[in-house]
Design an enzyme around this catalytic site. Sequence first.
Site: not given
Length: 332
Positions: A113-115
């Site tokens: 998720v995301c970074t």
Amino acid sequence: MNPRHAGSGTLLVTVFVFPGVRLLDVTGPIEVFTSANEFGGRYRLQLVSADGGEVTTAAGTRLGVDAAVDQVRGTSDVLVVPGGPGWDRLIKDDALLDHVRTLHARSCRTASVCTGAFLLAAAGLLDGRRATTHWRNADELALRFPAVRVEPDAIFVEDGTVVTSAGVSAGIDLSLALVEEHFGGEVARSVAKDMVVFMQRPGGQSQFSARARAPHTRQDALRRVLDAVAEAPGADHTLSAMARRASLSSRHVTRLFHDEVGVTPARYVEQVRLEAAVSMLESGDDPMAVVARRTGFGSPESLRRAFVRQLGVTPGAYRAGFRTTGAVSATG
């Protein structure tokens, strides 16, 4: 994603957490999977940290943990690797990356998720794969990990057994897709309705990216052209008009745009006009015809085509979805 038969039994989802993890990266997927259990899904979730101790998120919230990495037994159906604002420090933590590799090896599917994509990339799990991350960090992911084929506009990307998602709330989109894969569309739609989120949101990350800024250039003639476009997007910015403004030939202007800006003159003008239109839609109630005229698109249809081509949504959908959260004042 390839469907999995819903009769396969309970599926184990392991979420790897660490100090400084972003809270919504963790809780978004957890809410999707636990909500799915109310509509026919069968998930069991466990939070895992390096040593089994609780962790403090970037928001300051403390998360309890079920086990340490070396206590995890069996195979997880899904491993979720969230991100955090300190990703640049985390990718230098060899012990943490070893934990990611260990958990990945014990999982049927790994999702970031995301970074969290940076952790997967630093662990070597994205080499040769397509991947995405938060739009703000996509260029950095591509720069630091050239073996990764970054798709900056995607909400989530599946490549083999690894799935990466865009910023923060995109973990919800990804988790809904996994629920659909595991237990079918009806269960996933029920979860989306219960959580009041899109089953599949319109458009890509371009809707959220920061406004493009006029590029730096040492060419005074080109600088005059770029400034003129930025100051009055609705004015005449044909190639011949730009050439007159720069006191150069059309061919020379085209070459300067190619060398200094990286796009054609027409593409640059459209980008600036699109940003001007976005600003008008976010801040006012002008009719589409007025927005189109003031920003240089001329007609609502030309405006609509540019929005769909560049942002993946219509101007009307953009105004409805991104100008306001829909909250209504309770005063009076």
